[in-house]
Design a protein around this motif. Structure first.
Motif, PDB file in Angstrom:
ATOM      1  N   ALA A 184       8.546   0.830  -1.339  1.00 21.73           N
ATOM      2  CA  ALA A 184       9.848   0.179  -1.458  1.00 21.73           C
ATOM      3  C   ALA A 184      10.948   1.179  -1.777  1.00 21.73           C
ATOM      4  O   ALA A 184      12.094   1.021  -1.331  1.00 21.73           O
ATOM      5  N   ILE A 185      10.628   2.219  -2.538  1.00 22.30           N
ATOM      6  CA  ILE A 185      11.626   3.261  -2.834  1.00 22.30           C
ATOM      7  C   ILE A 185      12.037   3.966  -1.547  1.00 22.30           C
ATOM      8  O   ILE A 185      13.236   4.165  -1.278  1.00 22.30           O
ATOM      9  N   PHE A 186      11.075   4.350  -0.731  1.00 25.46           N
ATOM     10  CA  PHE A 186      11.395   4.999   0.545  1.00 25.46           C
ATOM     11  C   PHE A 186      12.145   4.042   1.482  1.00 25.46           C
ATOM     12  O   PHE A 186      13.075   4.443   2.174  1.00 25.46           O
ATOM     13  N   ASN A 187      11.736   2.768   1.477  1.00 19.33           N
ATOM     14  CA  ASN A 187      12.399   1.792   2.340  1.00 19.33           C
ATOM     15  C   ASN A 187      13.840   1.546   1.921  1.00 19.33           C
ATOM     16  O   ASN A 187      14.682   1.195   2.764  1.00 19.33           O
ATOM     17  N   SER A 188      14.150   1.722   0.627  1.00 21.05           N
ATOM     18  CA  SER A 188      15.529   1.552   0.167  1.00 21.05           C
ATOM     19  C   SER A 188      16.438   2.607   0.784  1.00 21.05           C
ATOM     20  O   SER A 188      17.538   2.297   1.262  1.00 21.05           O
ATOM     21  N   PHE A 189      15.988   3.845   0.792  1.00 18.53           N
ATOM     22  CA  PHE A 189      16.768   4.894   1.452  1.00 18.53           C
ATOM     23  C   PHE A 189      16.832   4.651   2.963  1.00 18.53           C
ATOM     24  O   PHE A 189      17.855   4.917   3.602  1.00 18.53           O
ATOM     25  N   ASN A 190      15.743   4.151   3.510  1.00 21.91           N
ATOM     26  CA  ASN A 190      15.707   3.854   4.942  1.00 21.91           C
ATOM     27  C   ASN A 190      16.729   2.780   5.312  1.00 21.91           C
ATOM     28  O   ASN A 190      17.375   2.843   6.366  1.00 21.91           O
ATOM     29  N   PHE A 191      16.861   1.779   4.452  1.00 20.70           N
ATOM     30  CA  PHE A 191      17.792   0.686   4.709  1.00 20.70           C
ATOM     31  C   PHE A 191      19.219   1.206   4.840  1.00 20.70           C
ATOM     32  O   PHE A 191      19.949   0.852   5.783  1.00 20.70           O
ATOM     33  N   TRP A 192      19.640   2.052   3.928  1.00 18.86           N
ATOM     34  CA  TRP A 192      21.014   2.553   3.977  1.00 18.86           C
ATOM     35  C   TRP A 192      21.197   3.587   5.076  1.00 18.86           C
ATOM     36  O   TRP A 192      22.308   3.790   5.571  1.00 18.86           O
TER      37      TRP A 192
END
Length: 434
Positions: free
Chosen positions: A319-327
């Protein structure tokens, strides 16, 4: 037949709205790509589709005379109908290549292309699915189907009203163009404005797809699903998918070829210009970089580290990596939806000027959002494909020991007399055979 009625109505509607010259242009492209499909070479069909698509946007083939003296709406209808016509013709040509015996008729292509709900704005329904669904026998409508369709249309009309409110009263698209105003906005306001722009674009597309799909379902068709909400997009692989070349999206080389083909078609469709080329390059990089990162973490010793973690901890790290991916997805798409300057302002406020407070706060909120989305997807996956755990086996009941058969010595000791010797068993068939 229903398909003939749909085709006749579509041709008359296109002729009424755009004129016979436009209908002749569409039919001429259908004739060209149908002739290519008879050769049954996939690469030739795909290349012909790209070249035909380039004629609408690339110099010196751009057909300006048909839309220069028309309104802005007809300009949009011109490019929408032409672009989707080429894509439908390519789908027809590829399906014709797969057919081993004979070929589909030119009438099948016209019926497929001139289905009016999909003509101007899509979505692309592949020819194989359309051909089967439009030619199957129609059953009577189920009870409550019209009521469900009416409620669906009302919800999509509500989405259209929301788009109008965002556009005309909240100035969602006008504020990002004013650089002086953006300097006086807080970091949170700039970041929220960037996110709202993508939500606006998704609501607009989802409402358009929703109305069209509702009409298609009333015609007893099963159209493609609308695009996934931007709020639930935290991986690039769910934004642009080309399964024919990409396969299961595991092989890095196949994925690279698939993304290059996908964005090659998109560039020709939108028209090659610096903004479109930058947007396509960034998204192509994001798709492949995401796969390369997943490949890296699947190798040793990183894979062993993840296997040693608990399921909850592994999900938190993802989820931490996906948060950066989202932005990253937000920033890459703002380039095309707004401007490069606005994308630079958002990146500067989020990563440089707003660091560490704004950056950490935004990432924490996004992290919580991704966790909620992952949990919702997990529950939905269990509902769609339940796989119950088999019950544990029942404990074995202890069985009493079986007493050993008495021996001749035991019988002799009990009875007090010797036991006769054991007689050999004679098989009658064996004796007869000897």
């Amino acid at each position: 037949r229903r398909s003939l009625v749909y085709m006749a109505y579509g041709v008359l509607a296109v002729w009424t709205s755009m004129g016979w010259a436009y209908v002749g242009l569409i039919v001429s492209h259908c004739v060209l790509l149908y002739s290519v499909s008879l050769v049954k070479l996939r690469w030739l069909c795909f290349a012909s589709g790209l070249c035909t698509l380039a004629t609408f946007k690339c110099e010196p083939f751009v057909t300006r005379a048909l839309w220069r003296r028309t309104s802005n709406l007809r300009h949009i209808l011109f490019y929408g109908g032409c672009g989707f016509t080429v894509m439908r013709c390519v789908s027809f040509a590829l399906e014709n290549c797969e057919r081993r015996e004979g070929s589909y008729s030119f009438l099948d292509l016209l019926q497929y292309n001139f289905y009016l709900p999909h003509f101007y704005f899509g979505p692309i329904m592949t020819f194989d699915k359309f051909h089967v669904q439009v030619n199957r026998s129609v059953e009577s409508r189920k009870e409550g189907r019209c009521g469900t369709s009416a409620s669906t249309v009302c919800s999509h009309l509500g989405g259209i009203l929301l788009v109008d409110v965002l556009f005309h009263f909240l100035y969602i698209l006008s504020i990002p163009t004013d650089m002086k105003l953006l300097k006086h906005l807080s970091d949170w306001a700039v970041v929220g404005l960037a996110y709202t722009n993508l939500v606006y674009d998704w609501v607009k597309a989802a409402s358009c797809f929703g109305v069209i799909n509702t009409v298609s379902r009333l015609d007893h068709l099963d159209p493609p699903k609308p695009p996934k909400c931007i709020t639930t997009l935290y991986v690039f692989a769910e934004t642009y998918v080309y399964d024919h070349l990409g396969g299961n999206h595991v092989d890095a080389l196949k994925e690279l070829v698939a993304t290059l083909c996908t964005f090659g078609v998109t560039i020709l469709w939108l028209g090659p210009c610096p903004v479109v080329l930058l947007w396509a390059s960034l998204n192509c990089l994001g798709l492949n970089l995401e796969l390369w990162t997943a490949k890296l973490f699947s190798t040793e010793p990183l894979a062993s580290f993840e296997m040693a973690m608990s399921e909850a901890m592994s999900r938190r790290i993802r989820a931490i990596f996906n948060s950066f991916n989202f932005w990253t997805i937000v920033l890459y798409n703002i380039v095309a939806l707004n401007s490069v300057d606005f994308a630079k302002v958002v990146a500067k406020r989020l990563l440089l000027k707003g660091f560490p407070f704004t950056t950490l706060a935004v990432m924490f909120v996004t992290y919580c959002l991704v966790q909620v989305i992952k949990e919702r997807e997990r529950r939905q996956a269990l509902l769609d494909d339940p796989d119950p755990i088999p019950p544990p086996p029942a404990p074995a009941t202890p069985t009493p020991p079986t007493p050993a058969p008495p021996t001749s010595a035991t019988l002799s000791a009990v009875t007090g007399r010797p036991t006769p010797a054991t007689q050999p068993i004679v098989v009658p068939t064996k004796k007869k055979a000897e």
